[in-house]
Design a protein around this motif. Sequence first.
Motif, PDB file in Angstrom:
ATOM      1  N   ARG A 241      16.123   9.072  -8.346  1.00 17.35           N
ATOM      2  CA  ARG A 241      17.446   8.464  -8.155  1.00 17.35           C
ATOM      3  C   ARG A 241      17.347   6.987  -7.767  1.00 17.35           C
ATOM      4  O   ARG A 241      18.186   6.192  -8.171  1.00 17.35           O
TER       5      ARG A 241
ATOM      6  N   ARG B 199      22.989   6.356  -1.182  1.00 14.85           N
ATOM      7  CA  ARG B 199      23.538   7.229  -2.216  1.00 14.85           C
ATOM      8  C   ARG B 199      22.442   8.116  -2.803  1.00 14.85           C
ATOM      9  O   ARG B 199      22.645   9.319  -3.017  1.00 14.85           O
TER      10      ARG B 199
ATOM     11  N   GLN C  94      22.574  12.225  -2.525  1.00 19.02           N
ATOM     12  CA  GLN C  94      22.569  13.066  -3.722  1.00 19.02           C
ATOM     13  C   GLN C  94      21.340  13.961  -3.766  1.00 19.02           C
ATOM     14  O   GLN C  94      21.417  15.111  -4.223  1.00 19.02           O
TER      15      GLN C  94
ATOM     16  N   SER D 202      21.271  18.120  -3.658  1.00 17.79           N
ATOM     17  CA  SER D 202      20.767  18.779  -4.860  1.00 17.79           C
ATOM     18  C   SER D 202      19.949  20.028  -4.564  1.00 17.79           C
ATOM     19  O   SER D 202      19.682  20.816  -5.484  1.00 17.79           O
TER      20      SER D 202
END
Length: 260
Positions: free
Chosen positions: A77, A165, A169, A173
Motif C-alpha cells: 500500500r 492510510r 487499510q 484487511s
Amino acid sequence: MSSVPPSSPPSAVLQECLEDARREARLLIEKLVDFTRHSLRQRESAGRNFNDRNAVTAAIDELGRHQRALIDGFVTRVNQGLLESPQTPGEKSQSQSLMQLKFDQLELMDEDQVQSRVELARALQMTLHAVDPSLPELNTLSCALQGLPVVIPERNPFRPEMYLRALQQTLESVSVSAAVRMVWTQQMCSLLGKELNDFYRFLNHKLNQRGIKPALYTVAQQEASNRPVYVPEVLPAAPTPAAGGGRVARGQGGPTGAGR
C-alpha cells in the motif's frame, strides 16, 4: 543506496528518494509490529485483571498469526501510495472526514465504528505533531523536486496521511476482532510519527546535500504553520451558532488542520 551525483536533475533525485521510501516501508512496518508485540507483552506481564490480560494475550497471538500479511500489505500500500497522484480522492476524503466528523454521522455508526474513528483522529493528531519538526521543510524540498515554485503540501509524495492510510487499510484487511484491531492501532500509531520524523530528517539532509533549493511557502501558509496542530474530538452535539451569524470554535485548539 544508489549514488546520484549532486548535478543530477531534480527528477532523478526524486526517484532516488522514492526508492528510499520503498525500502523504508518494510523496515517501518517491521518496527511497528515488533514495538507492538513488545509493548503488549509488557502489558500482559503487568496485568492484574484476568479479562484484560486475556484480551492482551489474544492481541499478541493474533499479531503473530497475521504478521506476514501485515508487513506485506503495508509495503504494497505504501508503494501504491508513492505512485499515486497526490492527493488521491480517497485519501483526501478520509482526511476531511477525520477532521469534520459530525454528530449526525455518529448516529449511523455502531460503537466499534465510532471508537475506530476516534482512534484514527487521535492517530492523525499524534502523527502530525510528531513530524512537525521535519515535515514543513520536506514539503518545500519535495515540491521543489517537482518543479513547483510554491509549496503544495498535498503534492508531497511522502506525506504522513499516506502512511496512516496505508496502515489503516492494512489493519482492516486482516480478519481480527475490532478490539484487537484497536489495540494494534493504538500501539503502532504511538510510534509511527516518530519513525516518520526520523525518515523525513534523513530525506531533508539528503536533499540539502544535493543542493535542492526549496519551494516557498505563501504568507498565508507561514501564518498557519505557527498555529498548533489540532484535530477536533468527537462531540456529543453539533456546534451552536454564535450571535451575529458566526460559529463557535470547537474545543480549545483553534483552527482545524496543520496548515502546512
